[in-house]
Design a protein around this motif. Structure first.
Motif, PDB file in Angstrom:
ATOM      1  N   THR A  23       0.835  -1.190   0.000  1.00 55.94           N
ATOM      2  CA  THR A  23       0.000   0.000   0.000  1.00 55.94           C
ATOM      3  C   THR A  23       0.877   1.250   0.000  1.00 55.94           C
ATOM      4  OG1 THR A  23      -1.958   1.004   1.002  1.00 55.94           O
ATOM      5  CG2 THR A  23      -0.278   0.146   2.507  1.00 55.94           C
ATOM      6  N   VAL A  24       0.231   2.402   0.093  1.00 51.87           N
ATOM      7  CA  VAL A  24       0.897   3.702   0.015  1.00 51.87           C
ATOM      8  C   VAL A  24       0.868   4.365   1.395  1.00 51.87           C
ATOM      9  CG1 VAL A  24       0.917   5.950  -1.133  1.00 51.87           C
ATOM     10  CG2 VAL A  24       0.115   3.926  -2.375  1.00 51.87           C
ATOM     11  N   ASN A  25       2.013   4.855   1.819  1.00 52.26           N
ATOM     12  CA  ASN A  25       2.127   5.521   3.116  1.00 52.26           C
ATOM     13  C   ASN A  25       1.478   6.903   3.070  1.00 52.26           C
ATOM     14  OD1 ASN A  25       2.879   6.188   5.713  1.00 52.26           O
ATOM     15  ND2 ASN A  25       5.045   5.700   5.435  1.00 52.26           N
TER      16      ASN A  25
ATOM     17  N   GLY B  45       9.941  -1.157   3.218  1.00 55.80           N
ATOM     18  CA  GLY B  45       9.763  -0.247   2.108  1.00 55.80           C
ATOM     19  C   GLY B  45      10.135  -0.896   0.786  1.00 55.80           C
ATOM     20  N   VAL B  46       9.450  -0.492  -0.266  1.00 56.15           N
ATOM     21  CA  VAL B  46       9.764  -0.957  -1.617  1.00 56.15           C
ATOM     22  C   VAL B  46       9.671   0.227  -2.573  1.00 56.15           C
ATOM     23  CG1 VAL B  46       9.070  -3.358  -1.313  1.00 56.15           C
ATOM     24  CG2 VAL B  46       7.362  -1.665  -2.019  1.00 56.15           C
ATOM     25  N   ARG B  47      10.308   0.079  -3.731  1.00 54.76           N
ATOM     26  CA  ARG B  47      10.251   1.099  -4.771  1.00 54.76           C
ATOM     27  C   ARG B  47      10.479   0.433  -6.121  1.00 54.76           C
ATOM     28  NH1 ARG B  47      15.172   1.590  -6.880  1.00 54.76           N
ATOM     29  NH2 ARG B  47      17.041   1.322  -5.588  1.00 54.76           N
ATOM     30  N   PRO B  48      10.089   1.084  -7.209  1.00 52.18           N
ATOM     31  CA  PRO B  48      10.416   0.528  -8.528  1.00 52.18           C
ATOM     32  C   PRO B  48      11.899   0.666  -8.817  1.00 52.18           C
ATOM     33  CG  PRO B  48       9.263   2.619  -8.756  1.00 52.18           C
ATOM     34  CD  PRO B  48       9.251   2.289  -7.298  1.00 52.18           C
ATOM     35  N   SER B  49      12.432  -0.272  -9.589  1.00 51.02           N
ATOM     36  CA  SER B  49      13.789  -0.136 -10.092  1.00 51.02           C
ATOM     37  C   SER B  49      13.903   1.169 -10.862  1.00 51.02           C
ATOM     38  CB  SER B  49      14.121  -1.314 -11.011  1.00 51.02           C
ATOM     39  OG  SER B  49      15.153  -0.999 -11.906  1.00 51.02           O
TER      40      SER B  49
ATOM     41  N   ARG C  89      10.725  -4.134 -12.230  1.00 57.79           N
ATOM     42  CA  ARG C  89      10.956  -4.771 -10.938  1.00 57.79           C
ATOM     43  C   ARG C  89      10.649  -3.803  -9.805  1.00 57.79           C
ATOM     44  NH1 ARG C  89      16.487  -5.137 -10.655  1.00 57.79           N
ATOM     45  NH2 ARG C  89      16.502  -3.569 -12.304  1.00 57.79           N
ATOM     46  N   ILE C  90      10.091  -4.359  -8.743  1.00 54.90           N
ATOM     47  CA  ILE C  90       9.928  -3.647  -7.485  1.00 54.90           C
ATOM     48  C   ILE C  90      10.973  -4.210  -6.527  1.00 54.90           C
ATOM     49  CG2 ILE C  90       8.396  -3.202  -5.521  1.00 54.90           C
ATOM     50  CD1 ILE C  90       7.500  -1.751  -8.029  1.00 54.90           C
ATOM     51  N   VAL C  91      11.767  -3.327  -5.932  1.00 56.69           N
ATOM     52  CA  VAL C  91      12.894  -3.770  -5.106  1.00 56.69           C
ATOM     53  C   VAL C  91      12.757  -3.205  -3.694  1.00 56.69           C
ATOM     54  CG1 VAL C  91      14.415  -3.972  -7.114  1.00 56.69           C
ATOM     55  CG2 VAL C  91      14.323  -1.809  -5.853  1.00 56.69           C
ATOM     56  N   PRO C  92      13.326  -3.900  -2.709  1.00 53.90           N
ATOM     57  CA  PRO C  92      13.277  -3.391  -1.334  1.00 53.90           C
ATOM     58  C   PRO C  92      14.088  -2.104  -1.194  1.00 53.90           C
ATOM     59  CG  PRO C  92      13.856  -5.726  -1.387  1.00 53.90           C
ATOM     60  CD  PRO C  92      13.955  -5.224  -2.787  1.00 53.90           C
ATOM     61  N   THR C  93      13.683  -1.259  -0.259  1.00 52.55           N
ATOM     62  CA  THR C  93      14.411  -0.046   0.045  1.00 52.55           C
ATOM     63  C   THR C  93      14.341   0.205   1.551  1.00 52.55           C
ATOM     64  OG1 THR C  93      14.644   2.308  -0.485  1.00 52.55           O
ATOM     65  CG2 THR C  93      12.413   1.449  -0.355  1.00 52.55           C
ATOM     66  N   PHE C  94      15.215   1.056   2.025  1.00 49.14           N
ATOM     67  CA  PHE C  94      15.303   1.293   3.474  1.00 49.14           C
ATOM     68  C   PHE C  94      14.111   2.086   4.004  1.00 49.14           C
ATOM     69  CE2 PHE C  94      17.050   5.041   1.524  1.00 49.14           C
ATOM     70  CZ  PHE C  94      16.636   6.079   2.338  1.00 49.14           C
TER      71      PHE C  94
ATOM     72  N   THR D 207      10.044   3.367   4.132  1.00 51.41           N
ATOM     73  CA  THR D 207       8.626   3.079   3.870  1.00 51.41           C
ATOM     74  C   THR D 207       7.852   4.347   3.521  1.00 51.41           C
ATOM     75  OG1 THR D 207       8.044   3.343   6.209  1.00 51.41           O
ATOM     76  CG2 THR D 207       8.641   1.112   5.468  1.00 51.41           C
ATOM     77  N   ALA D 208       8.551   5.438   3.206  1.00 47.98           N
ATOM     78  CA  ALA D 208       7.909   6.751   3.081  1.00 47.98           C
ATOM     79  C   ALA D 208       6.904   6.832   1.939  1.00 47.98           C
ATOM     80  CB  ALA D 208       8.970   7.835   2.912  1.00 47.98           C
ATOM     81  N   VAL D 209       7.043   5.981   0.915  1.00 49.92           N
ATOM     82  CA  VAL D 209       6.118   6.032  -0.213  1.00 49.92           C
ATOM     83  C   VAL D 209       5.337   4.723  -0.318  1.00 49.92           C
ATOM     84  CG1 VAL D 209       5.840   6.393  -2.694  1.00 49.92           C
ATOM     85  CG2 VAL D 209       7.580   7.673  -1.425  1.00 49.92           C
ATOM     86  N   LEU D 210       5.998   3.661  -0.713  1.00 48.30           N
ATOM     87  CA  LEU D 210       5.371   2.343  -0.863  1.00 48.30           C
ATOM     88  C   LEU D 210       5.924   1.387   0.178  1.00 48.30           C
ATOM     89  CD1 LEU D 210       5.542   1.807  -4.736  1.00 48.30           C
ATOM     90  CD2 LEU D 210       3.443   2.024  -3.402  1.00 48.30           C
ATOM     91  N   TYR D 211       5.085   0.472   0.643  1.00 52.76           N
ATOM     92  CA  TYR D 211       5.599  -0.575   1.524  1.00 52.76           C
ATOM     93  C   TYR D 211       4.795  -1.851   1.371  1.00 52.76           C
ATOM     94  CZ  TYR D 211       1.893   0.874   4.885  1.00 52.76           C
ATOM     95  OH  TYR D 211       0.704   1.180   5.507  1.00 52.76           O
ATOM     96  N   GLN D 212       5.465  -2.963   1.655  1.00 50.47           N
ATOM     97  CA  GLN D 212       4.867  -4.296   1.687  1.00 50.47           C
ATOM     98  C   GLN D 212       4.745  -4.739   3.135  1.00 50.47           C
ATOM     99  OE1 GLN D 212       7.898  -6.459  -0.515  1.00 50.47           O
ATOM    100  NE2 GLN D 212       6.520  -6.726  -2.257  1.00 50.47           N
ATOM    101  N   GLY D 213       3.851  -5.689   3.376  1.00 47.69           N
ATOM    102  CA  GLY D 213       3.736  -6.282   4.695  1.00 47.69           C
ATOM    103  C   GLY D 213       3.339  -7.737   4.603  1.00 47.69           C
ATOM    104  N   THR D 214       3.846  -8.525   5.517  1.00 47.75           N
ATOM    105  CA  THR D 214       3.449  -9.940   5.632  1.00 47.75           C
ATOM    106  C   THR D 214       3.223 -10.268   7.100  1.00 47.75           C
ATOM    107  OG1 THR D 214       5.755 -10.697   5.778  1.00 47.75           O
ATOM    108  CG2 THR D 214       4.745 -10.683   3.582  1.00 47.75           C
ATOM    109  N   GLY D 215       2.361 -11.231   7.342  1.00 46.25           N
ATOM    110  CA  GLY D 215       2.127 -11.681   8.709  1.00 46.25           C
ATOM    111  C   GLY D 215       1.275 -12.932   8.703  1.00 46.25           C
TER     112      GLY D 215
END
Length: 235
Positions: free
Chosen positions: A142-144, A194-198, A215-220, A222-230
């Motif tokens: 989702t979007v922060n 956090g994630v972002r597009p390449s 590609r969507i790649v991890p980033t340090f 979460t200010a824009v896009l982020y993933q979550g799992t649980g």
């Protein structure tokens, strides 16, 4: 000037023909769907049910095909569901705040690029958790709710054609802390990143106007896009 209010679900009906255009306005949603699928493990030997909440045109389907799940997609928009059906997904017309599934019936629940569109976040999260079996996996992106996300997703995104105008209402963007707290209320400990597009892929798509399998790649951040799992805890 916008012809509809922001975040009006009818926009997706009007744009239904664009879901599967690789160079169309939903191109980055294809990239996000692939990144989401990478977080979903194969089903066990007995199979399982994967609920795709707010599935749109079924962009997740090709990325989870072969993982052994019965892929059920729920969405308000019938035109999008018609696009999703030939992709091997079982379409169900319904609302994510009142999912038409039995409690504990899904092994995996996916909510990709939908939580920033819902007007009742607590009810939506409650439903996602209700239909998830104990021990089952939830996957979200989702979007922060930040000034940077509003600038990139709405101001610049709409100006440069990354997203169709009016598709988002920034008042509905979701900070990670709030989302983690909502899932925790229902026994799901959500971990976010956090994630972002390449950037290279983004340049080829936006500047060179190439059809890109991005590609969507991890980033340090979460200010824009982020993933979550649980996983939902066992009773």
């Amino acid at each position: 000037m916008l012809s509809m209010r922001r975040n009006d679900p009818r926009q997706y009906d009007d744009l239904a023909a664009e879901w599967w255009r690789p160079d169309g306005p939903f191109a980055m949603l294809h990239w996000l769907a692939a990144a989401r699928a990478a977080l979903i493990p194969p089903a066990g030997a007995s199979g399982g049910v994967l609920l795709d909440a707010g599935c749109g045109g079924g962009l997740l389907a090709p990325h989870v095909r072969g993982k052994g799940y019965r892929h059920v997609g729920v969405d308000l928009g019938r035109p999008g569901l018609r696009q999703a059906t030939p992709r091997g997904m079982t379409p169900v017309n319904g609302d994510v705040t009142a999912l038409p599934l039995a409690g504990g019936s899904a092994d995996v629940v996916v909510a990709g690029e939908i939580l920033e569109h819902v007007t009742d976040l607590p009810a939506t999260v409650a439903e996602l958790c209700r239909v998830l079996r104990p021990g089952g996996l939830v996957v979200i992106d989702t979007v922060n709710d930040t000034a940077l996300s509003r600038l990139i997703t709405v101001t610049l995104g709409e100006r440069f054609g990354v997203v169709p105008a009016g598709l988002h209402d920034p008042a509905l963007f979701v900070p990670p802390r709030r989302l983690v707290a909502e899932f925790a209320r229902h026994g799901v400990a959500l971990t976010v990143r956090g994630v972002r597009p390449s950037l290279a892929d983004l340049f080829r798509w936006l500047v060179l106007r190439q059809a890109v399998t991005g590609r969507i790649v991890p980033t340090f951040s979460t200010a824009v896009l982020y993933q979550g799992t649980g996983r939902r805890r066992h009773a």
